[in-house]
Design an enzyme around this catalytic site. Structure first.
Site, PDB file in Angstrom:
ATOM      1  N   GLU A   1     -23.133-162.925 -44.811  1.00 40.02           N
ATOM      2  CA  GLU A   1     -22.833-164.365 -44.615  1.00 40.02           C
ATOM      3  C   GLU A   1     -22.272-164.479 -43.291  1.00 40.02           C
ATOM      4  O   GLU A   1     -21.362-163.755 -42.867  1.00 40.02           O
ATOM      5  CB  GLU A   1     -21.656-164.908 -45.942  1.00 40.02           C
ATOM      6  CG  GLU A   1     -22.292-164.709 -47.339  1.00 40.02           C
ATOM      7  CD  GLU A   1     -21.326-164.980 -48.255  1.00 40.02           C
ATOM      8  OE1 GLU A   1     -21.721-165.576 -49.182  1.00 40.02           O
ATOM      9  OE2 GLU A   1     -19.883-164.655 -47.913  1.00 40.02           O
TER      10      GLU A   1
ATOM     11  N   ASP B   1     -18.233-166.343 -56.086  1.00 40.59           N
ATOM     12  CA  ASP B   1     -18.047-167.006 -54.676  1.00 40.59           C
ATOM     13  C   ASP B   1     -19.595-166.521 -54.122  1.00 40.59           C
ATOM     14  O   ASP B   1     -19.717-166.812 -53.305  1.00 40.59           O
ATOM     15  CB  ASP B   1     -17.196-166.274 -53.908  1.00 40.59           C
ATOM     16  CG  ASP B   1     -17.426-164.712 -53.650  1.00 40.59           C
ATOM     17  OD1 ASP B   1     -18.437-164.231 -54.377  1.00 40.59           O
ATOM     18  OD2 ASP B   1     -16.709-164.215 -52.781  1.00 40.59           O
TER      19      ASP B   1
HETATM   20  P1  NAD Z   1     -13.470-154.811 -55.098  1.00 42.27           P
HETATM   21  O1  NAD Z   1     -14.808-154.118 -55.491  1.00 42.27           O
HETATM   22  O2  NAD Z   1     -12.518-153.994 -54.357  1.00 42.27           O
HETATM   23  O3  NAD Z   1     -12.936-155.023 -56.681  1.00 42.27           O
HETATM   24  C1  NAD Z   1     -13.529-155.832 -57.782  1.00 42.27           C
HETATM   25  C2  NAD Z   1     -12.834-155.031 -59.035  1.00 42.27           C
HETATM   26  O4  NAD Z   1     -13.277-155.861 -60.119  1.00 42.27           O
HETATM   27  C3  NAD Z   1     -13.371-153.660 -59.241  1.00 42.27           C
HETATM   28  O5  NAD Z   1     -12.250-152.752 -59.451  1.00 42.27           O
HETATM   29  C4  NAD Z   1     -14.091-153.802 -60.530  1.00 42.27           C
HETATM   30  O6  NAD Z   1     -13.974-152.688 -61.275  1.00 42.27           O
HETATM   31  C5  NAD Z   1     -13.505-154.985 -61.207  1.00 42.27           C
HETATM   32  N1  NAD Z   1     -14.232-155.677 -62.023  1.00 42.27           N
HETATM   33  C6  NAD Z   1     -15.745-155.710 -62.038  1.00 42.27           C
HETATM   34  N2  NAD Z   1     -16.000-156.253 -63.319  1.00 42.27           N
HETATM   35  C7  NAD Z   1     -14.948-156.420 -64.071  1.00 42.27           C
HETATM   36  C8  NAD Z   1     -14.615-157.161 -65.425  1.00 42.27           C
HETATM   37  N3  NAD Z   1     -15.727-157.609 -66.047  1.00 42.27           N
HETATM   38  N4  NAD Z   1     -13.379-157.182 -66.067  1.00 42.27           N
HETATM   39  C9  NAD Z   1     -12.434-156.537 -65.161  1.00 42.27           C
HETATM   40  N5  NAD Z   1     -12.805-156.085 -63.879  1.00 42.27           N
HETATM   41  C10 NAD Z   1     -13.801-155.948 -63.448  1.00 42.27           C
HETATM   42  O7  NAD Z   1     -13.732-156.271 -54.714  1.00 42.27           O
HETATM   43  P2  NAD Z   1     -12.598-157.101 -54.041  1.00 42.27           P
HETATM   44  O8  NAD Z   1     -12.620-156.896 -52.439  1.00 42.27           O
HETATM   45  O9  NAD Z   1     -11.420-157.122 -54.664  1.00 42.27           O
HETATM   46  O10 NAD Z   1     -13.303-158.680 -54.379  1.00 42.27           O
HETATM   47  C11 NAD Z   1     -13.210-159.042 -55.481  1.00 42.27           C
HETATM   48  C12 NAD Z   1     -14.110-160.340 -55.431  1.00 42.27           C
HETATM   49  O11 NAD Z   1     -13.417-161.312 -54.939  1.00 42.27           O
HETATM   50  C13 NAD Z   1     -15.466-160.084 -55.010  1.00 42.27           C
HETATM   51  O12 NAD Z   1     -16.366-161.010 -55.734  1.00 42.27           O
HETATM   52  C14 NAD Z   1     -15.408-160.945 -53.695  1.00 42.27           C
HETATM   53  O13 NAD Z   1     -16.814-161.457 -53.122  1.00 42.27           O
HETATM   54  C15 NAD Z   1     -14.406-162.052 -54.026  1.00 42.27           C
HETATM   55  N6  NAD Z   1     -13.600-162.314 -52.717  1.00 42.27           N
HETATM   56  C16 NAD Z   1     -13.461-164.037 -52.938  1.00 42.27           C
HETATM   57  C17 NAD Z   1     -12.693-164.331 -51.642  1.00 42.27           C
HETATM   58  C18 NAD Z   1     -12.354-165.873 -51.685  1.00 42.27           C
HETATM   59  O14 NAD Z   1     -11.964-166.231 -50.707  1.00 42.27           O
HETATM   60  N7  NAD Z   1     -12.634-166.647 -52.641  1.00 42.27           N
HETATM   61  C19 NAD Z   1     -12.230-163.440 -50.668  1.00 42.27           C
HETATM   62  C20 NAD Z   1     -12.257-161.999 -50.836  1.00 42.27           C
HETATM   63  C21 NAD Z   1     -12.954-161.309 -51.988  1.00 42.27           C
END
Ligand code: NAD
Length: 347
Positions: free
Chosen positions: A60, A232
């Site tokens: 993105e 997202d």
């Molecule tokens: P990450 O991969 O480091 O962490 C995500 C965690 O979620 C992992 O540890 C995974 O095991 C866990 N997980 C997956 N499915 C699960 C479930 N059903 N139940 C419980 N835990 C589960 O990713 P991250 O960098 O921490 O990002 C997390 C999410 O947040 C991503 O989808 C990312 O796109 C989103 N994000 C959004 C914003 C925003 O501004 N809204 C900013 C950054 C990241």
């Protein structure tokens, strides 16, 4: 005109900056900048981010500007990356002057995204969560999670965090990173339902390219605030749709959130409030102690703009980063051809 520079901040520079300033003061500075920038919402050029999709993830670009500065972020979202030894979310970005186009900053933004996302979450929660909130459930204990916990402790006085992740190693990592912080009580849980039980605020921050139902309607109690940040992208959600139907839903920028947010599950006329309306007092973030509130966050370019301008100022103050030889400075600015001659000194 003084000689312009392009400051380059790599991961080590960002680590030094956070170490020098302190994570909590840096969050304070970013929240302050976000509040200022959201208050002048109409001054920004805004558009939904461009997204190039692949079965495994998305790339993105997120641009915005006011009349002084332009910013963009390049960011990916690849939930299966951790199995390959790569982060799910990685980013870099730039800040440039609108009057000349000169880029003043090129910066890593993986760390900075975690900081600005936590800052945005608490900014919304300050207006939307019940003021007596004390307990937060953190569902998804990956890259963003520690930043969220520290920000919610700093800004909302949340002291108890109930943790759940399908990957127990992620929760262990969080415990390893934050157990020493005596301001935080950390409670690992065996399921989302267990973690959410008794929570005033629920942060969902999981990564899966699917219409997931991390939080079911039955888990949501009156008065809860849901800080939904993991859904997202088109086809990537975390909340059961019926939660949205009975909640006050706040989004960042409606045209982008209709495509990417939890509200992609709802009809096009489903009513939402934009965050700037809450922050400027135009609309209340919460109507009663019993109301369920949802911050349906996808991440918006304005938040990167605010974070980059804070980092640019702090890096200058603390003399962190290196000048980058990226844009030409030369005596005859019409002689780009001269730059490719063997005798050219490009500096
Ligand atoms: P990450 O991969 O480091 O962490 C995500 C965690 O979620 C992992 O540890 C995974 O095991 C866990 N997980 C997956 N499915 C699960 C479930 N059903 N139940 C419980 N835990 C589960 O990713 P991250 O960098 O921490 O990002 C997390 C999410 O947040 C991503 O989808 C990312 O796109 C989103 N994000 C959004 C914003 C925003 O501004 N809204 C900013 C950054 C990241």
């Amino acid at each position: 005109m003084s000689t312009p520079i392009t400051r380059y901040l790599d991961l080590n520079d960002m680590r030094r900056l956070v170490d020098t300033v302190g994570l909590r003061p840096m969050l304070v500075a970013v929240v302050e900048a976000l509040r200022e920038d959201y208050a002048r919402w109409t001054e920004f050029e805004k558009c939904p981010r461009t997204a190039n999709h692949h079965p495994l993830g998305v790339l993105e670009l997120m641009p915005t500007s006011d009349q002084e500065l332009f910013s963009f972020k390049f960011v990916n979202g690849h939930p299966k990356n951790p199995a390959l030894g790569l982060c799910t979310v990685m980013a870099f970005g730039a800040l440039a002057k609108m009057d000349t186009g000169w880029p003043v900053l090129l910066s890593e933004m993986t760390i900075l995204t975690a900081i600005r996302t936590a800052a945005t979450s608490v900014l919304a929660a300050q207006s939307m969560a019940r003021p007596d909130s004390k307990v937060m459930a953190m569902i998804g204990n990956g890259a963003q999670s520690e930043f969220q916990l520290i920000a919610f402790n700093e800004f909302l006085g949340i002291d108890t965090f109930r943790l759940y992740d399908v990957d127990p190693l992620a929760t262990q990592k969080l415990l390893r990173n934050l157990s020493h912080d005596r301001a935080l009580t950390l409670v690992p849980c065996a399921s989302t339902a267990e973690a959410v039980c008794g929570a005033d605020i629920v942060t969902t921050c999981t990564a899966d390219k699917a219409y997931a139902t991390i939080l079911t309607d039955a888990m949501v109690q009156p008065g809860m605030h849901i800080n939904g940040i993991g859904g997202d992208c088109p086809g990537k959600t975390e909340l059961e749709a019926s939660i949205l139907k009975r909640a006050r839903v706040v989004v960042e920028f409606e045209p982008q959130s209709r495509i990417e947010g939890e509200i992609q599950q709802m009809p096009a006329n489903f009513p939402v409030i934009e965050l700037w309306e809450v922050l400027t007092g135009k609309v209340n973030g919460r109507a009663s102690a019993e109301e369920v509130t949802v911050f349906d966050s996808v991440g918006f370019s304005l938040e990167d703009f605010s974070a980059l301008r804070v980092v640019n100022r702090l890096a200058e103050e603390h003399n962190i980063g290196t000048p980058l030889n990226l844009m030409p400075l030369m005596p005859d600015v019409k002689d780009v051809y001269g730059l490719i001659q063997p005798a050219a000194v490009v500096s």
